[in-house]
Design an enzyme around this catalytic site. Structure first.
Site, PDB file in Angstrom:
ATOM      1  NE  ARG A   2     -11.918 -10.459   4.641  1.00  0.00           N
ATOM      2  CZ  ARG A   2     -11.404  -9.124   4.866  1.00  0.00           C
ATOM      3  NH1 ARG A   2     -10.053  -9.168   5.055  1.00  0.00           N
ATOM      4  NH2 ARG A   2     -12.007  -8.183   4.739  1.00  0.00           N
ATOM      5  CE  LYS A  47      -6.165  -8.582   8.313  1.00  0.00           C
ATOM      6  NZ  LYS A  47      -7.390  -9.297   9.227  1.00  0.00           N
TER       7      LYS A  47
HETATM    8  C1  7PM Z   1      -8.167  -1.549   6.347  1.00  0.00           C
HETATM    9  C2  7PM Z   1      -7.395  -2.169   7.114  1.00  0.00           C
HETATM   10  C3  7PM Z   1      -9.139  -2.075   5.665  1.00  0.00           C
HETATM   11  C4  7PM Z   1      -8.016  -3.361   7.689  1.00  0.00           C
HETATM   12  C5  7PM Z   1      -9.403  -3.302   6.047  1.00  0.00           C
HETATM   13  C6  7PM Z   1      -8.905  -4.142   6.853  1.00  0.00           C
HETATM   14  C7  7PM Z   1     -10.938  -9.553   8.404  1.00  0.00           C
HETATM   15  C8  7PM Z   1     -12.168  -9.322   8.131  1.00  0.00           C
HETATM   16  C9  7PM Z   1     -11.027  -7.604   7.881  1.00  0.00           C
HETATM   17  C10 7PM Z   1     -10.255 -10.746   8.750  1.00  0.00           C
HETATM   18  C11 7PM Z   1     -12.551 -11.575   8.743  1.00  0.00           C
HETATM   19  C12 7PM Z   1      -8.529  -6.230   6.146  1.00  0.00           C
HETATM   20  C13 7PM Z   1      -9.462  -5.483   7.381  1.00  0.00           C
HETATM   21  N1  7PM Z   1     -10.053  -8.404   8.192  1.00  0.00           N
HETATM   22  N2  7PM Z   1     -13.154 -10.276   8.345  1.00  0.00           N
HETATM   23  N3  7PM Z   1     -12.407  -8.140   7.728  1.00  0.00           N
HETATM   24  N4  7PM Z   1     -11.168 -11.837   8.778  1.00  0.00           N
HETATM   25  N5  7PM Z   1     -13.464 -12.732   8.588  1.00  0.00           N
HETATM   26  O1  7PM Z   1      -7.493  -6.262   6.268  1.00  0.00           O
HETATM   27  O2  7PM Z   1      -9.283 -10.761   9.066  1.00  0.00           O
HETATM   28  O3  7PM Z   1      -9.344  -6.403   5.226  1.00  0.00           O
HETATM   29  S1  7PM Z   1     -10.884  -5.817   7.671  1.00  0.00           S
END
Ligand code: 7PM
Length: 281
Positions: free
Chosen positions: A259, A225
């Protein structure tokens, strides 16, 4: 794995052994193109197999529609992306699958087709979501987000970031219980990067253990991130070391599910911590 492995009550004397790795499977809009011999669908299945071999306990499908600044994805498109892949994964592998969605219909269809966990960045606040989950018995991750993806990074503000997020969790736990979703099915996630400044994200990470007072397992998602990229001035392809550092800290703070994109490397890093550390009580 069985969903019972997400039960916070297991092995209370060996807390680190119950940390689960959630591998992120991002599904692109053209996942379904079957023009080429080696489609996005096939490569997704290969990615799943690799993550399982690398030690993932859960595969999280989705995520693209929830990224900061993202446009809405319509229900039919999301169903077409997610359901065939879910069915294929459940038929080919013995693995726990989580579906990253905020739509009641996608939750409902996913549960019918074998989803083991629902992961909702909107914490079941969209219409119909509480009712769908109440009709099922799967665990659900409630994530905190301030604002909405398109605008949330504009000017995030908190009185006290921990207290504010705790209040949000308490109110969502209450909504779930009122709807008939037992508290024992809930997982909490502070939502790194979702309406938080760089400084706020690190305040959260430093104090993650404070959410344990709510008595539920904590999920932490910091992998690749901006909180890593902006701190280190690294492009998204160069955030592995920083991401591993955040995973180690999250586990030290008592997170039960981490995650990540880089399953193999995270499993190794966390095994090292497991060999020496005691969690924050
Ligand atoms: C692009 C930028 C694609 C950011 C996807 C993302 C989380 C989540 C996401 C989290 C939970 C990513 C994010 N982030 N679900 N879904 N917790 N529970 O970095 O931090 O995957 S989307």
């Amino acid at each position: 794995m069985s969903t019972s492995k997400l039960n916070p009550a297991e092995s209370p004397d060996k807390p680190f052994q119950q940390v689960k790795i959630m591998g992120i499977l991002n599904v692109t809009p053209d996942s379904f193109s079957d023009g080429g011999k080696f489609s996005h669908f096939d490569s997704a299945l290969i990615q799943v197999e690799t993550m399982i071999n690398d030690g993932a306990d859960i595969i999280d499908i989705g995520g693209e529609s929830t990224r900061p600044g993202a446009a809405e994805v319509n229900e039919q498109d999301e169903l077409k992306r997610v359901i065939p892949l879910l069915k294929a994964i459940k038929s080919k592998f013995d693995i726990c699958v989580s579906i990253d969605t905020s739509k009641a219909k996608v939750m409902e269809e996913s549960i019918i087709h074998g989803a083991d966990v629902i992961n909702d960045v909107r914490a079941l606040q969209n219409e119909g979501c509480l009712a769908v989950l109440a009709q099922s018995s799967v665990p659900v991750c409630l994530m905190h987000m301030q604002g909405l993806p398109r605008t949330m990074q504009a000017k995030p503000q908190y009185d006290n970031i921990i207290a504010d997020i705790k209040k949000f969790f308490e109110s969502r736990i209450q909504a779930c219980e009122q709807a008939g979703i037992n508290k024992s099915r809930l997982i909490l996630d502070p939502g790194f990067g979702f309406g938080k400044t760089l400084e706020q994200n690190y305040q959260l990470l430093a104090q993650l253990a404070k959410f344990k007072a709510l008595g539920l397992p904590i999920l932490s998602g910091t992998s690749r991130k901006s909180m890593v990229g902006n701190l280190l001035n690294r492009d998204v392809t160069e955030r592995l070391s920083g991401s591993l550092a955040t995973a180690i800290i999250a586990m030290q703070q008592g997170a039960k599910i981490i995650r990540v994109h880089d399953v193999k490397e995270t499993v190794d890093a966390l095994k090292v911590l497991q060999a020496v550390a005691q969690p924050t009580e």
